[in-house]
Design an enzyme around this catalytic site. Structure first.
Site, short mmCIF file in Angstrom:
data_model
loop_
_atom_site.label_atom_id
_atom_site.label_comp_id
_atom_site.label_asym_id
_atom_site.label_seq_id
_atom_site.Cartn_x
_atom_site.Cartn_y
_atom_site.Cartn_z
N LYS A 173 -7.20 -47.30 -23.99
CA LYS A 173 -5.62 -47.97 -24.01
C LYS A 173 -5.32 -48.42 -22.73
O LYS A 173 -4.36 -49.01 -22.34
CB LYS A 173 -5.04 -46.32 -23.69
N THR A 207 -5.27 -46.91 -19.43
CA THR A 207 -4.08 -46.23 -18.48
C THR A 207 -4.30 -46.58 -17.09
O THR A 207 -5.22 -47.70 -17.01
CB THR A 207 -4.19 -44.80 -18.86
N ALA A 253 -12.84 -41.09 -23.88
CA ALA A 253 -11.15 -41.22 -23.15
C ALA A 253 -10.57 -39.94 -23.12
O ALA A 253 -10.74 -38.88 -23.88
CB ALA A 253 -10.52 -41.95 -24.68
N THR A 296 -3.62 -36.72 -25.06
CA THR A 296 -4.76 -37.41 -25.16
C THR A 296 -5.96 -36.52 -25.49
O THR A 296 -6.75 -36.73 -26.37
CB THR A 296 -4.80 -38.33 -24.11
N THR A 356 -16.59 -31.37 -19.56
CA THR A 356 -16.81 -30.91 -18.15
C THR A 356 -17.17 -29.39 -17.82
O THR A 356 -16.87 -28.48 -18.73
CB THR A 356 -15.56 -31.21 -17.42
N TYR A 371 -5.53 -29.47 -16.81
CA TYR A 371 -6.88 -30.60 -17.29
C TYR A 371 -7.71 -29.59 -17.95
O TYR A 371 -8.22 -30.09 -19.23
CB TYR A 371 -7.42 -31.07 -16.11
N ALA A 421 -8.04 -26.77 -19.19
CA ALA A 421 -7.31 -26.06 -20.64
C ALA A 421 -7.40 -27.23 -21.66
O ALA A 421 -7.89 -26.97 -22.78
CB ALA A 421 -6.26 -25.60 -20.25
N LEU A 468 -8.37 -33.07 3.55
CA LEU A 468 -9.23 -31.85 3.23
C LEU A 468 -8.49 -30.80 2.73
O LEU A 468 -7.57 -30.00 3.65
CB LEU A 468 -10.20 -31.50 4.31
N ARG A 479 -19.01 -27.84 -5.24
CA ARG A 479 -19.14 -28.54 -6.39
C ARG A 479 -20.37 -28.93 -6.32
O ARG A 479 -21.16 -29.31 -5.35
CB ARG A 479 -17.99 -29.78 -6.22
N ARG A 507 -5.12 -26.98 -3.25
CA ARG A 507 -4.65 -27.24 -4.51
C ARG A 507 -4.26 -25.94 -5.34
O ARG A 507 -4.79 -25.01 -4.89
CB ARG A 507 -5.67 -27.98 -5.25
#
Ligand code: NAD
Length: 327
Positions: A43, A45, A89, A107, A132, A156, A158, A212, A220, A279
């Protein structure tokens, strides 16, 4: 072999396309058979960029279709005639999903269902669904195996979990040949400069500071994008239908450790680090058990983190013309 790559103008999808068409290096030969046609459906984006395909732009095997995977009429037109769909995508940035979840559900869930329906209708031989490690949530100790229960924490992850379950349901319900990959955090060239590594590197190259999150203790596992694509290619060719395969880098770092390495690579000190509030719902640690892909398909990553990070920093240093317009 005719391959449809959704999201093929994004970070990982474009590496997959460049790899399929022989335009990417690396010590380990990419495990790909020469395709006859590679169609990219994207698309474009904010994170999709036709420039990511510049190295293969003149390859006569490449076809580019700009369009939305949520558009059933378009998908129905593009899908027939392909042997394999490699589906990358997605809306992919966790922070954006916290600010607004709607495009993620649209999406990642509806778009995947639209593609699965078209693949079923047109008898596509294999559907590779790229996902992921974030679908498992967070793990303090040990590593997830492929049968671990899904417990995603961000909108994201979920939405990705929803798409994984749909893909596997099409295998169980309809007998479709579906394989799912779940990888750890990717890094490398052509990554949109909102994700942590390109964000930090480009900020440092511009003389700025880097944000940070929290105490910097989130862990990670880092995987070079080229190794991720080698893993996807192996699964595309040899994975068993209905199975999930983990693709990991085997290199866990806290965000603080990662920051230290990036500061060093850019010749900057800790005075350039700007601590910011954590976050919301920040997963503490991700860790994949990769025994299955290594034993069954003989997969091992080929690029160690030190070498991969140095090459990545070099790439951003040498390719300002690519990232400056994106900031
Ligand atoms: P990206 O954001 O760089 O690329 C996504 C691509 O999808 C873009 O080119 C975008 O234009 C396209 N796209 C978005 N919505 C679309 C739509 N509705 N129709 C058609 N195209 C659309 O993301 P990425 O990092 O390359 O991730 C690719 C895939 O890999 C995603 O499915 C992601 O969940 C998965 N993944 C990413 C990572 C990572 O570390 N980046 C790790 C594991 C899995």
């Amino acid at each position: 072999m005719r391959i449809l790559v959704t999201g093929g103008a994004g970070f990982i999808g474009s590496e997959y396309v460049r790899m399929l068409l022989g335009a990417t290096g690396g010590d380990a030969e990419p495990p790909v058979r020469e395709p006859d046609v590679v169609t990219v459906l994207d698309k474009l984006t904010y994170s999709g960029n036709p420039a990511n395909l510049d190295p293969v732009r003149d390859d006569p095997r490449l076809r580019f279709v700009q369009g939305d995977i949520c558009d059933p009429a378009l998908v129905d037109e593009v899908v027939p005639g392909h042997d394999v769909i490699v589906h990358l995508a997605a809306e992919s940035h966790v922070d954006r999903s916290i600010a607004g979840a709607a495009p993620f559900v649209t999406t990642n869930v509806l778009g995947t269902q639209t593609l699965l329906d078209a693949a079923l209708r047109h008898g596509i031989r294999r559907f590779v669904h790229v996902s992921t490690d974030e679908v498992y949530g967070s793990i303090d100790e040990g590593s997830w195996t492929e049968t671990w229960p899904l417990a995603p924490n961000s909108p994201y992850s979920a939405s990705k979990a929803g798409s994984d379950l749909l893909a596997l349901a099409y295998h169980r319900t309809h007998g479709m040949d579906v394989v799912v990959t779940r990888s750890s955090n990717n890094y490398g060239p052509y990554q949109f400069p909102e994700k942590v590594i390109p964000l930090f590197v480009t900020n440092l190259l511009d003389g700025g500071t880097v944000p940070l999150y929290g105490d910097g203790g989130n862990v990670r596992d880092w995987l070079h994008v080229h190794d991720h694509c080698r893993g996807i290619a192996l699964v595309q060719q040899k994975g068993r239908p209905g199975e999930v395969y983990h693709i990991g880098g085997g290199t866990e770092l806290t965000n603080r450790e990662l920051t230290g390495r990036l500061l060093e690579a850019c010749g900057a000190g800790w005075d350039r680090v700007d601590p910011v509030p954590d976050r919301k719902g920040h997963d503490r640690r991700y860790s994949l058990d990769t025994t299955k892909i290594s034993k069954e398909l003989g997969y091992a990553p080929s690029i160690d983190l030190e070498r991969g990070l140095a090459a990545t920093v070099r790439w951003y240093r040498d390719n300002r013309a690519w990232w400056e317009p994106l900031r």
